[in-house]
Design a protein around this motif. Structure first.
Motif, PDB file in Angstrom:
ATOM      1  N   VAL A  59      95.842 -14.792  68.601  1.00 23.36           N
ATOM      2  CA  VAL A  59      96.692 -13.697  68.557  1.00 23.36           C
ATOM      3  C   VAL A  59      96.104 -12.662  69.474  1.00 23.36           C
ATOM      4  O   VAL A  59      96.671 -12.091  70.260  1.00 23.36           O
ATOM      5  CB  VAL A  59      97.067 -13.129  67.287  1.00 23.36           C
ATOM      6  CG1 VAL A  59      97.802 -11.804  67.603  1.00 23.36           C
ATOM      7  CG2 VAL A  59      98.094 -14.156  66.748  1.00 23.36           C
ATOM      8  N   SER A  60      94.824 -12.297  69.291  1.00 20.50           N
ATOM      9  CA  SER A  60      94.101 -11.216  69.941  1.00 20.50           C
ATOM     10  C   SER A  60      93.774 -11.507  71.599  1.00 20.50           C
ATOM     11  O   SER A  60      94.133 -10.680  72.281  1.00 20.50           O
ATOM     12  CB  SER A  60      92.741 -11.065  69.248  1.00 20.50           C
ATOM     13  OG  SER A  60      92.794 -10.528  67.881  1.00 20.50           O
ATOM     14  N   SER A  61      93.428 -12.843  71.929  1.00 22.18           N
ATOM     15  CA  SER A  61      93.275 -13.347  73.111  1.00 22.18           C
ATOM     16  C   SER A  61      94.601 -13.194  73.947  1.00 22.18           C
ATOM     17  O   SER A  61      94.598 -12.789  75.162  1.00 22.18           O
ATOM     18  CB  SER A  61      92.961 -14.638  72.996  1.00 22.18           C
ATOM     19  OG  SER A  61      91.602 -14.884  72.568  1.00 22.18           O
ATOM     20  N   ILE A  62      95.643 -13.758  73.251  1.00 21.17           N
ATOM     21  CA  ILE A  62      96.983 -13.569  73.752  1.00 21.17           C
ATOM     22  C   ILE A  62      97.495 -12.203  74.268  1.00 21.17           C
ATOM     23  O   ILE A  62      97.985 -11.593  75.280  1.00 21.17           O
ATOM     24  CB  ILE A  62      98.227 -14.401  73.176  1.00 21.17           C
ATOM     25  CG1 ILE A  62      98.013 -15.879  73.251  1.00 21.17           C
ATOM     26  CG2 ILE A  62      99.518 -14.262  73.780  1.00 21.17           C
ATOM     27  CD1 ILE A  62      98.591 -16.773  72.332  1.00 21.17           C
ATOM     28  N   LEU A  63      97.272 -11.439  72.977  1.00 21.02           N
ATOM     29  CA  LEU A  63      97.816  -9.815  73.374  1.00 21.02           C
ATOM     30  C   LEU A  63      96.838  -9.299  74.297  1.00 21.02           C
ATOM     31  O   LEU A  63      97.312  -8.671  74.904  1.00 21.02           O
ATOM     32  CB  LEU A  63      97.696  -9.276  71.935  1.00 21.02           C
ATOM     33  CG  LEU A  63      98.071  -7.925  71.911  1.00 21.02           C
ATOM     34  CD1 LEU A  63      99.345  -7.821  72.166  1.00 21.02           C
ATOM     35  CD2 LEU A  63      97.901  -7.585  70.257  1.00 21.02           C
ATOM     36  N   ALA A  64      95.530  -9.430  74.294  1.00 20.86           N
ATOM     37  CA  ALA A  64      94.588  -8.812  75.298  1.00 20.86           C
ATOM     38  C   ALA A  64      95.296  -9.284  76.766  1.00 20.86           C
ATOM     39  O   ALA A  64      95.374  -8.498  77.759  1.00 20.86           O
ATOM     40  CB  ALA A  64      93.351  -9.256  75.158  1.00 20.86           C
ATOM     41  N   LYS A  65      95.682 -10.464  77.054  1.00 27.10           N
ATOM     42  CA  LYS A  65      96.126 -10.794  78.298  1.00 27.10           C
ATOM     43  C   LYS A  65      97.567 -10.288  78.755  1.00 27.10           C
ATOM     44  O   LYS A  65      97.761  -9.700  79.728  1.00 27.10           O
ATOM     45  CB  LYS A  65      96.211 -12.479  78.391  1.00 27.10           C
ATOM     46  CG  LYS A  65      95.208 -13.168  78.685  1.00 27.10           C
ATOM     47  CD  LYS A  65      95.241 -14.767  78.425  1.00 27.10           C
ATOM     48  CE  LYS A  65      93.863 -15.498  78.167  1.00 27.10           C
ATOM     49  NZ  LYS A  65      94.069 -16.804  78.183  1.00 27.10           N
ATOM     50  N   ILE A  66      98.247 -10.077  77.462  1.00 26.60           N
ATOM     51  CA  ILE A  66      99.655  -9.441  78.028  1.00 26.60           C
ATOM     52  C   ILE A  66      99.359  -7.927  78.356  1.00 26.60           C
ATOM     53  O   ILE A  66     100.082  -7.333  79.190  1.00 26.60           O
ATOM     54  CB  ILE A  66     100.473  -9.834  76.659  1.00 26.60           C
ATOM     55  CG1 ILE A  66     101.188 -11.038  76.602  1.00 26.60           C
ATOM     56  CG2 ILE A  66     101.584  -8.641  76.821  1.00 26.60           C
ATOM     57  CD1 ILE A  66     101.764 -11.035  75.158  1.00 26.60           C
ATOM     58  N   LEU A  67      98.557  -7.175  77.335  1.00 30.88           N
ATOM     59  CA  LEU A  67      98.344  -5.795  77.646  1.00 30.88           C
ATOM     60  C   LEU A  67      97.339  -5.451  78.707  1.00 30.88           C
ATOM     61  O   LEU A  67      96.520  -4.068  78.732  1.00 30.88           O
ATOM     62  CB  LEU A  67      97.932  -5.285  76.509  1.00 30.88           C
ATOM     63  CG  LEU A  67      98.952  -5.254  75.170  1.00 30.88           C
ATOM     64  CD1 LEU A  67      98.887  -4.609  73.976  1.00 30.88           C
ATOM     65  CD2 LEU A  67     100.285  -4.633  76.001  1.00 30.88           C
ATOM     66  N   ASN A  68      96.687  -6.607  79.267  1.00 29.53           N
ATOM     67  CA  ASN A  68      95.567  -6.264  80.246  1.00 29.53           C
ATOM     68  C   ASN A  68      94.576  -5.519  79.611  1.00 29.53           C
ATOM     69  O   ASN A  68      93.890  -4.436  80.011  1.00 29.53           O
ATOM     70  CB  ASN A  68      96.000  -5.459  81.636  1.00 29.53           C
ATOM     71  CG  ASN A  68      94.971  -5.490  82.631  1.00 29.53           C
ATOM     72  OD1 ASN A  68      94.215  -6.573  82.541  1.00 29.53           O
ATOM     73  ND2 ASN A  68      94.966  -4.589  83.497  1.00 29.53           N
ATOM     74  N   ALA A  69      94.140  -5.862  78.306  1.00 32.54           N
ATOM     75  CA  ALA A  69      92.984  -5.479  77.586  1.00 32.54           C
ATOM     76  C   ALA A  69      91.906  -6.288  77.317  1.00 32.54           C
ATOM     77  O   ALA A  69      92.019  -7.450  77.898  1.00 32.54           O
ATOM     78  CB  ALA A  69      93.689  -4.712  76.081  1.00 32.54           C
ATOM     79  N   VAL A  70      90.865  -5.585  76.809  1.00 36.59           N
ATOM     80  CA  VAL A  70      89.426  -6.326  76.485  1.00 36.59           C
ATOM     81  C   VAL A  70      89.567  -6.815  75.240  1.00 36.59           C
ATOM     82  O   VAL A  70      89.997  -5.997  74.293  1.00 36.59           O
ATOM     83  CB  VAL A  70      88.312  -5.512  76.775  1.00 36.59           C
ATOM     84  CG1 VAL A  70      86.927  -6.420  76.464  1.00 36.59           C
ATOM     85  CG2 VAL A  70      88.383  -5.237  78.203  1.00 36.59           C
ATOM     86  N   HIS A  71      89.580  -8.150  74.866  1.00 36.01           N
ATOM     87  CA  HIS A  71      89.513  -8.710  73.511  1.00 36.01           C
ATOM     88  C   HIS A  71      87.949  -8.610  73.014  1.00 36.01           C
ATOM     89  O   HIS A  71      86.940  -9.138  73.797  1.00 36.01           O
ATOM     90  CB  HIS A  71      89.833 -10.130  73.731  1.00 36.01           C
ATOM     91  CG  HIS A  71      89.725 -10.901  72.257  1.00 36.01           C
ATOM     92  ND1 HIS A  71      89.408 -12.071  72.251  1.00 36.01           N
ATOM     93  CD2 HIS A  71      89.884 -10.425  70.993  1.00 36.01           C
ATOM     94  CE1 HIS A  71      89.363 -12.684  71.059  1.00 36.01           C
ATOM     95  NE2 HIS A  71      89.513 -11.597  70.284  1.00 36.01           N
ATOM     96  N   VAL A  72      87.886  -8.131  71.881  1.00 38.10           N
ATOM     97  CA  VAL A  72      86.518  -8.073  71.304  1.00 38.10           C
ATOM     98  C   VAL A  72      86.486  -8.652  69.913  1.00 38.10           C
ATOM     99  O   VAL A  72      87.239  -8.294  68.864  1.00 38.10           O
ATOM    100  CB  VAL A  72      86.081  -6.482  71.076  1.00 38.10           C
ATOM    101  CG1 VAL A  72      84.752  -6.266  70.426  1.00 38.10           C
ATOM    102  CG2 VAL A  72      85.993  -5.839  72.453  1.00 38.10           C
TER     103      VAL A  72
END
Length: 168
Positions: A59-72
């Protein structure tokens, strides 16, 4: 923290609507309206929490891509940066240095506009730093199968399934 919804059923939809964005989660699809350039948007840190094996990293990886965010992934970060105190042989896991790990996360936050943090210990993060916490839940029998498939020791599987059953 604002815990938005308990996702105890994997097919249940999740929505976050605010002035900044709209996120919709279903079991297999994710969509979002970007928060970039939205006046007054203050979502800088989203935490995806839950028992190991519930799907936080996915979920975090997909959400980071959608929001142009860094996944930690907090656990990976702690190991990569040697932010641990010792290895607990009895529990089969590292004990993290919470203070050093939080400082490292704050450093990352100063370098990036938006973070998606994947962790099973969100309570170590400063409350004023986190905008949203999403707690993922999973049917314990499915969690047990996942952890056994990952060749986890039976004791760790039982510990985590019990934690999921008790919502700990």
């Amino acid at each position: 923290y604002r815990v938005l919804r308990d996702l105890s059923h994997p097919a249940r939809a999740f929505s976050l609507n605010s002035r900044c964005n709209t996120l919709t989660f279903t079991r297999y699809s994710f969509k979002a309206v970007s928060t970039h350039g939205v006046k007054g948007c203050s979502v800088h840190c989203i935490v995806i929490a839950g028992t190991p094996g519930v799907g936080k990293t996915t979920v975090s990886s997909i959400l980071a891509k959608i929001l142009n965010a860094v996944h930690v992934d907090l656990s990976k970060l702690a190991l990569e940066k040697n932010l641990t105190l010792y290895y607990d042989e009895e529990r089969g896991s590292y004990v993290i240095d919470e203070e050093k790990l939080v400082n490292e996360v704050l450093k990352l936050a100063s370098e990036h506009e938006r973070l998606i943090i994947d962790t099973h210990y969100p309570e170590i993060l400063p409350k004023d730093f986190v905008d949203v916490v999403i707690v993922l839940r999973l049917k314990p029998s499915i969690l047990e199968k996942r952890l056994l498939a990952k060749n986890w020791p039976l004791r760790k599987v039982r510990e985590n399934v019990l934690a999921e059953l008790l919502s700990v």
